[in-house]
Each structure stands twice: as structure tokens, then as C-alpha cells.
Design an enzyme around this catalytic site. Sequence first.
Site, short mmCIF file in Angstrom:
data_model
loop_
_atom_site.label_atom_id
_atom_site.label_comp_id
_atom_site.label_asym_id
_atom_site.label_seq_id
_atom_site.Cartn_x
_atom_site.Cartn_y
_atom_site.Cartn_z
N GLU A 273 43.48 75.03 44.87
CA GLU A 273 44.89 74.73 44.57
C GLU A 273 45.71 74.62 45.84
O GLU A 273 46.62 73.80 45.95
CB GLU A 273 45.46 75.81 43.64
CG GLU A 273 46.86 75.49 43.09
CD GLU A 273 47.99 75.96 43.97
OE1 GLU A 273 49.16 75.63 43.65
OE2 GLU A 273 47.75 76.66 44.98
N ASP B 210 41.48 80.32 45.24
CA ASP B 210 41.46 80.10 46.69
C ASP B 210 42.72 80.65 47.34
O ASP B 210 43.74 80.88 46.69
CB ASP B 210 41.30 78.63 47.02
CG ASP B 210 42.50 77.78 46.61
OD1 ASP B 210 42.98 77.95 45.47
OD2 ASP B 210 42.97 76.95 47.42
#
EC number: 3.4.11.4
Length: 413
Positions: A178, A83
Site C-alpha cells: 500500500e 507493508d
Amino acid sequence: MLNKQHIINRFLSYVKIDTESDPKSNTTPSTKKQWDLANKLVEELKAIGMSNVSIDENAYIMATLPSNVEHEVPTIGFISHIDTSPDFTGANVNPQIVENYSGEDIILNTEKNIILSPSYFEDLLLYKGETLITTDGTTLLGADDKAGVCEIVSAMEYLIQHPEIKHGTIKVAFTPDEEIGRGAHKFDVDKFGADWAYTMDGSQVGELEYENFNAAEAEVTFKGRIVHPGYAKGKMINSMYYASEYINTLPKLEVPEHTEGYQGFFHLHDIHGNVEKTVLEYIIRDHDKDKFKARKALMQKVANDMNTKYNQDIISIEVKDQYYNMKEKVTPVMHVVDIAEEAMKQLGITPLIKPIRGGTDGSQLSYMGLPCPNIFAGGHNFHGRYEYVPVESMLKATKVICKIVELTQERYN
């Protein structure tokens, strides 16, 4: 020898996929678009020859490179996240390649006069003569952490193509979310099956980190009372004024823009409200556990003192711990850091061992039983339009991965 253009092409194929995560979502992954890169990686891992490639219902990807030696070697892992930060848009990334960087200003966007300048970002001067990948000034780049993903995939591909490099069993994993603090929340440590691992999620070449912030988030809510302003005397309570007083009561210099190294901070990252209700959203950071506790206690004390001062319950505060300093878990197994440090030295890279002013999946994973220091991935100026990564840094990080697995095998031979 690693193919530079091959790594460039791989990296560009990743960053052009929008994988921005969403802190307000309750799903895992927090955005459906993270599946686009996750599914691509599954197919790519299979294509390069990895074994036991899997993806679970939460988009956690795992794969194995089997040992090619007879003797027993600890199983080690490498982890990155797919991400990108919600701090700045990751949609329609249009990377630009600057070859043989001259050390001068880089015009990211002529129309909007957006310039990446070494007069402000001095680290650029470390990479004169190298190939830089930048944004076009309208998005982030996504080197955090698609550079790490690229390096891990490229290292595994290289090891498969060069069986003369001896190694034990290697595990790789790619995680969602994350950037919103959830990258390790649903990570199956037992399934991963590594004795220790490394996150490829640092910045400058040489970074090797096994200390990070203790982290918490705090939501401070102020209650007000709205009445017609023409008749408000003695009746109106403006929650925004109380919020302003709270902000100014906390230590003014203990904020990100005035701290460095081991210094902790309070960071007000969002404020929204009106007369009736105002909410402040903070993150709290400190490397020292006792100072971390004291910061959380101070935020509560300020709220309590203001409630007492105004003789009413106008302020409430909710504090949630996010992750802790991995140093406590890594120090007892310092050989995992020593191996990475030696790998860099053998490659002519000067190790930069320093505390992380942030966190990685590794900080949470270390407390889940998987010691997990952090290694440079090469990017700079994360989470914004000035993000860039030198291609040579990605090549060096890829080589570090290969050298770590080789040294681990030799250590246990």
C-alpha cells in the site's frame, strides 16, 4: 472487555517483523520479507477461529467471520496493509513503552539525543496519562498500518469469543505494498465479496474519512551534453541547471510544507543526475478533479515552454495517474459513513470527518466497486523515527470495528 496487554503483545509481534516495501521492484509483494508477516497472519487468523482463510500468490490475505443471525445483513469488510513505508527503515524495530505518559519530552535515544517532544508534536498532549508505544529513534514504528492489522485481528477474535454480539458476515483482508501505491492493484473484489468495507488506516482517534487526493506521479527528464569543462563554451549543456529552472518555475508555495486541508500541491521527492542527464520525480495531489487536471497540464506546459525557449528538445515528462478521490463513489452510499460515525458516537468518540491528505487502499477499491471509507488506527508521525501510537487508541479502534458490525446488523434487522 478487551485485554490491553494482549493487544500490546500482538502489535509488538507485528512491528518487529520488517515489511518495508520497495517502489523499484516489479514483483508483488515488492519485497520477500512481507511474506514473513503475511504467513504469520494466516496462521493467526486460523488460530482465532476465522473461516475461509486464504492467501494468494501475491500475499493478499482474506478471511471470513460468518453471520450469527438469521436475517439478511449486508456483508461488510475491514482492510489494512502489512507493508511499511520505504521513506525510513523498518528493520530491527525496537519499540519502547511509555506508561502513564506525563506530557513531557520522551527521550527516544539517549546516545543520539533523539527526543519526541510535545513542543514540536503537539498531538502528544492529547494522550497524557495513556500508554504510548514509540520507536527507539533509529527506525519507524510501523503503526502505519500494523496498528490497523492488530485492531482488525483483535476485533475478530473478540467477536468470536463473544457470540452474544450479533452481526452479519464479516470479511477481512490484508494487503501488501500500500505504501508504494499498489495495495489494491491485485485485490480481488469479487472474491472478497463485501458490499462495502472500511480501511483501518487513519491517524488520530475519531478520524473518519471518505475524501482523499486525486493522485499522480510525474518523472521529468532533462538531457544535457558533457564535454571537457576547459573547452565547454558553446558546447556543454548542463542538465542540472535546466532542472533547477524547472523546479523554480512551478508555484513555490504549492508544496506540502505550505498547504493544508483541501489545498493541493506539487511535491518533488527525488532528484538524481549529472551534467548529461537529470531526473526529477514528483507527486501531484489535489482533491478537486479540475484542479488536479490543471496541475498535470501545468507541469507539461512548463516543459513545453522551456523546450521552446531553448529551441531544442531537452525536457521530456511522463505523468501517470495513481488513484482518485473516493468521494465520488462513497457519496451515493453515505450510509456506510453514517454507520461508522454513529458507532464512534455511541462509544463516546468524537468523529473527526475530514479529507485525507493522502490516499489509502480504499480510494482505489472504491473505484473497483467496493466503497471503502477510512477509519483511524491511532498512530501519529508516520514514516519516520518520531512515530508513536497510544495503546488506548488501538483499543478504541478495535471497539469501533465491533460496534460497526453490531449497528449494521441492527440497521437491517
